[in-house]
Design a protein around this motif. Structure first.
Motif, PDB file in Angstrom:
ATOM      1  N   PHE A   1      26.453  70.978  61.726  1.00  0.00           N
ATOM      2  CA  PHE A   1      27.755  70.590  62.271  1.00  0.00           C
ATOM      3  C   PHE A   1      28.815  70.542  61.172  1.00  0.00           C
ATOM      4  CE2 PHE A   1      24.916  68.133  65.377  1.00  0.00           C
ATOM      5  CZ  PHE A   1      24.851  69.216  66.244  1.00  0.00           C
ATOM      6  N   GLN A   2      28.415  70.072  60.006  1.00  0.00           N
ATOM      7  CA  GLN A   2      29.345  70.041  58.881  1.00  0.00           C
ATOM      8  C   GLN A   2      29.738  71.452  58.461  1.00  0.00           C
ATOM      9  OE1 GLN A   2      30.383  66.852  57.340  1.00  0.00           O
ATOM     10  NE2 GLN A   2      31.972  68.372  56.912  1.00  0.00           N
ATOM     11  N   PHE A   3      28.766  72.360  58.538  1.00  0.00           N
ATOM     12  CA  PHE A   3      29.035  73.757  58.181  1.00  0.00           C
ATOM     13  C   PHE A   3      30.097  74.352  59.102  1.00  0.00           C
ATOM     14  CE2 PHE A   3      28.282  78.335  58.293  1.00  0.00           C
ATOM     15  CZ  PHE A   3      28.182  78.637  56.948  1.00  0.00           C
ATOM     16  N   VAL A   4      30.035  74.010  60.381  1.00  0.00           N
ATOM     17  CA  VAL A   4      31.036  74.496  61.332  1.00  0.00           C
ATOM     18  C   VAL A   4      32.421  73.998  60.940  1.00  0.00           C
ATOM     19  CG1 VAL A   4      31.835  74.363  63.723  1.00  0.00           C
ATOM     20  CG2 VAL A   4      29.410  74.742  63.235  1.00  0.00           C
ATOM     21  N   ILE A   5      32.515  72.727  60.593  1.00  0.00           N
ATOM     22  CA  ILE A   5      33.809  72.147  60.213  1.00  0.00           C
ATOM     23  C   ILE A   5      34.302  72.737  58.889  1.00  0.00           C
ATOM     24  CG2 ILE A   5      34.979  70.011  59.574  1.00  0.00           C
ATOM     25  CD1 ILE A   5      33.048  68.584  61.512  1.00  0.00           C
ATOM     26  N   ASP A   6      33.387  72.957  57.967  1.00  0.00           N
ATOM     27  CA  ASP A   6      33.772  73.502  56.667  1.00  0.00           C
ATOM     28  C   ASP A   6      34.264  74.941  56.762  1.00  0.00           C
ATOM     29  OD1 ASP A   6      33.026  71.136  55.534  1.00  0.00           O
ATOM     30  OD2 ASP A   6      31.122  71.854  54.724  1.00  0.00           O
ATOM     31  N   ASN A   7      33.613  75.731  57.619  1.00  0.00           N
ATOM     32  CA  ASN A   7      33.844  77.176  57.625  1.00  0.00           C
ATOM     33  C   ASN A   7      34.565  77.713  58.859  1.00  0.00           C
ATOM     34  OD1 ASN A   7      32.150  78.271  55.142  1.00  0.00           O
ATOM     35  ND2 ASN A   7      30.924  76.683  56.134  1.00  0.00           N
ATOM     36  N   TYR A   8      34.488  76.985  59.959  1.00  0.00           N
ATOM     37  CA  TYR A   8      35.070  77.479  61.211  1.00  0.00           C
ATOM     38  C   TYR A   8      35.958  76.414  61.856  1.00  0.00           C
ATOM     39  CZ  TYR A   8      31.004  80.491  60.460  1.00  0.00           C
ATOM     40  OH  TYR A   8      30.064  81.322  59.902  1.00  0.00           O
ATOM     41  N   GLU A   9      36.753  75.740  61.039  1.00  0.00           N
ATOM     42  CA  GLU A   9      37.523  74.598  61.533  1.00  0.00           C
ATOM     43  C   GLU A   9      38.607  74.989  62.531  1.00  0.00           C
ATOM     44  OE1 GLU A   9      39.712  75.991  57.869  1.00  0.00           O
ATOM     45  OE2 GLU A   9      37.626  75.678  58.441  1.00  0.00           O
ATOM     46  N   THR A  10      38.984  76.265  62.549  1.00  0.00           N
ATOM     47  CA  THR A  10      40.032  76.694  63.478  1.00  0.00           C
ATOM     48  C   THR A  10      39.478  77.154  64.824  1.00  0.00           C
ATOM     49  OG1 THR A  10      39.976  78.965  62.615  1.00  0.00           O
ATOM     50  CG2 THR A  10      41.516  77.418  61.580  1.00  0.00           C
ATOM     51  N   THR A  11      38.168  77.098  65.007  1.00  0.00           N
ATOM     52  CA  THR A  11      37.576  77.570  66.262  1.00  0.00           C
ATOM     53  C   THR A  11      37.522  76.447  67.288  1.00  0.00           C
ATOM     54  OG1 THR A  11      35.271  77.011  65.735  1.00  0.00           O
ATOM     55  CG2 THR A  11      36.127  79.119  64.912  1.00  0.00           C
ATOM     56  N   GLN A  12      37.216  76.803  68.522  1.00  0.00           N
ATOM     57  CA  GLN A  12      37.119  75.817  69.591  1.00  0.00           C
ATOM     58  C   GLN A  12      35.848  74.976  69.492  1.00  0.00           C
ATOM     59  OE1 GLN A  12      36.264  77.739  73.505  1.00  0.00           O
ATOM     60  NE2 GLN A  12      36.323  79.645  72.347  1.00  0.00           N
ATOM     61  N   GLN A  13      35.006  75.265  68.514  1.00  0.00           N
ATOM     62  CA  GLN A  13      33.782  74.492  68.335  1.00  0.00           C
ATOM     63  C   GLN A  13      34.009  73.203  67.543  1.00  0.00           C
ATOM     64  OE1 GLN A  13      31.138  75.680  69.942  1.00  0.00           O
ATOM     65  NE2 GLN A  13      32.258  77.545  70.465  1.00  0.00           N
TER      66      GLN A  13
ATOM     67  N   PRO B   1      35.960  70.386  67.868  1.00  0.00           N
ATOM     68  CA  PRO B   1      35.869  69.069  68.511  1.00  0.00           C
ATOM     69  C   PRO B   1      34.426  68.639  68.796  1.00  0.00           C
ATOM     70  CG  PRO B   1      37.579  70.388  69.544  1.00  0.00           C
ATOM     71  CD  PRO B   1      36.836  71.300  68.621  1.00  0.00           C
ATOM     72  N   GLU B   2      33.620  69.573  69.295  1.00  0.00           N
ATOM     73  CA  GLU B   2      32.226  69.208  69.557  1.00  0.00           C
ATOM     74  C   GLU B   2      31.483  68.919  68.262  1.00  0.00           C
ATOM     75  OE1 GLU B   2      28.021  70.730  71.527  1.00  0.00           O
ATOM     76  OE2 GLU B   2      29.766  72.075  71.571  1.00  0.00           O
ATOM     77  N   ALA B   3      31.763  69.704  67.212  1.00  0.00           N
ATOM     78  CA  ALA B   3      31.090  69.476  65.928  1.00  0.00           C
ATOM     79  C   ALA B   3      31.372  68.071  65.415  1.00  0.00           C
ATOM     80  CB  ALA B   3      31.535  70.523  64.911  1.00  0.00           C
ATOM     81  N   LEU B   4      32.621  67.613  65.533  1.00  0.00           N
ATOM     82  CA  LEU B   4      32.972  66.255  65.112  1.00  0.00           C
ATOM     83  C   LEU B   4      32.249  65.214  65.969  1.00  0.00           C
ATOM     84  CD1 LEU B   4      36.785  66.814  64.537  1.00  0.00           C
ATOM     85  CD2 LEU B   4      35.142  66.110  62.769  1.00  0.00           C
ATOM     86  N   HIS B   5      32.215  65.448  67.275  1.00  0.00           N
ATOM     87  CA  HIS B   5      31.516  64.521  68.167  1.00  0.00           C
ATOM     88  C   HIS B   5      30.026  64.451  67.831  1.00  0.00           C
ATOM     89  CE1 HIS B   5      29.892  62.568  71.710  1.00  0.00           C
ATOM     90  NE2 HIS B   5      29.127  63.626  71.910  1.00  0.00           N
ATOM     91  N   ARG B   6      29.416  65.610  67.593  1.00  0.00           N
ATOM     92  CA  ARG B   6      27.982  65.630  67.271  1.00  0.00           C
ATOM     93  C   ARG B   6      27.698  64.941  65.941  1.00  0.00           C
ATOM     94  NH1 ARG B   6      25.765  66.377  72.174  1.00  0.00           N
ATOM     95  NH2 ARG B   6      26.563  68.283  73.144  1.00  0.00           N
ATOM     96  N   LEU B   7      28.639  65.023  65.012  1.00  0.00           N
ATOM     97  CA  LEU B   7      28.474  64.282  63.764  1.00  0.00           C
ATOM     98  C   LEU B   7      28.501  62.778  64.029  1.00  0.00           C
ATOM     99  CD1 LEU B   7      30.659  66.371  61.281  1.00  0.00           C
ATOM    100  CD2 LEU B   7      28.189  65.935  61.104  1.00  0.00           C
TER     101      LEU B   7
END
Length: 278
Positions: free
Chosen positions: A190-202, A204-210
């Protein structure tokens, strides 16, 4: 006698026909002009014979290299190989065009066809996302090398979709780990998504899952940080509503979102998005 002559004549005509056919097979397009070959390829394409059309277009390149017709034939071969879903050959023809005619007005289209040869193979099932990564690389080449071309806008849109595709696969793996109690591995995904794909629609869910993973580990302060960032940026989303329920279901106060949190959000942005850990 007349019957014998007729038989003889028929045998002679059959022999001539076979010789003529044999000559055509050996000669192929050798005696054709490049324009004739091009028109033949167009006719095949109009009949839906995309593979044959692509091969015929390539004949011009073989027989009349570096001619104007070869230039046109190569880009058309790349296109019709793509129509036939022979993406490797489409990519090869597109790259040959770019190597031979880098300054041509159709160079942007050739680069776009190379990118599409990967994009059309995005795999929703497997975990190997090599085609997605290559599609992103080649689509980015369209937007950076040919920003004013007719294909830049389409490439930009497909670039965003491909990046979102990669992010969604990371989320899928993260949810897998989270469901099986491997919280540390889930957090990394989930952190990887935020680090690398922060502009995607994923995101908000990544933050919630964290938030979810940190709460399951008993790391309430870390969960609060993620909840604040989620609420600050996506307060109206379904994922913030789910985060709100996670806190209340555990008897925890829901983190308040206000101006005082801007410092935390900036700190999180520097640390997580930009990689500035100090």
């Amino acid at each position: 006698m007349l019957r014998i002559h007729c038989r003889y004549l028929m045998a002679l005509l059959a022999g001539l026909f076979l010789v003529a056919c044999s000559g055509d097979d050996n000669e192929g397009y050798e005696s054709w002009t490049p324009e004739q070959i091009y028109r033949e390829a167009e006719s095949q394409a109009e009949s839906g014979e995309y593979a044959d059309a692509a091969e015929t277009f390539e004949e011009i390149e073989r027989l009349y290299p570096y001619s104007e017709w070869a230039r046109r034939g190569t880009i058309m071969a790349a296109y019709y190989y793509g129509r036939d879903e022979n993406f490797e050959e489409s990519r090869s023809a597109g790259r040959r065009f770019l190597a031979s005619y880098p300054g041509d007005e159709n160079a942007a289209y050739a680069q776009y066809l190379v990118a599409m040869s990967y994009y059309e193979q995005l795999d929703d099932r497997g975990r190997d996302q090599q085609n997605t990564e290559k599609a992103i690389e080649e689509l980015q080449a369209v937007t950076t090398s040919y920003p004013d071309s007719d294909y830049a806008k389409s490439a930009e849109l497909k670039f965003d979709l491909a990046v979102n595709h990669l992010a969604s696969k990371e989320m899928e793996v993260g949810r897998y780990y989270l469901k099986r109690g491997n919280y540390a591995a889930a957090i990394r995904r989930f952190q990887f998504v935020i680090d690398n794909y922060e502009t995607t629609q994923q995101t908000p869910e990544a933050l919630h899952r964290l938030v979810e993973a940190y709460l399951l580990l008993g790391l309430v302060d870390e969960a609060r940080e993620m909840a604040v960032v989620l609420g600050y940026n996506f307060q109206g989303s379904e994922w913030y509503a789910d985060t709100h329920r996670l806190f209340t279901s555990r008897g925890l106060d829901v983190p308040a979102i206000g101006r005082d949190d801007e410092g935390l959000v900036r700190k999180f942005y520097r640390r997580t998005i930009k990689g500035e850990w100090l």
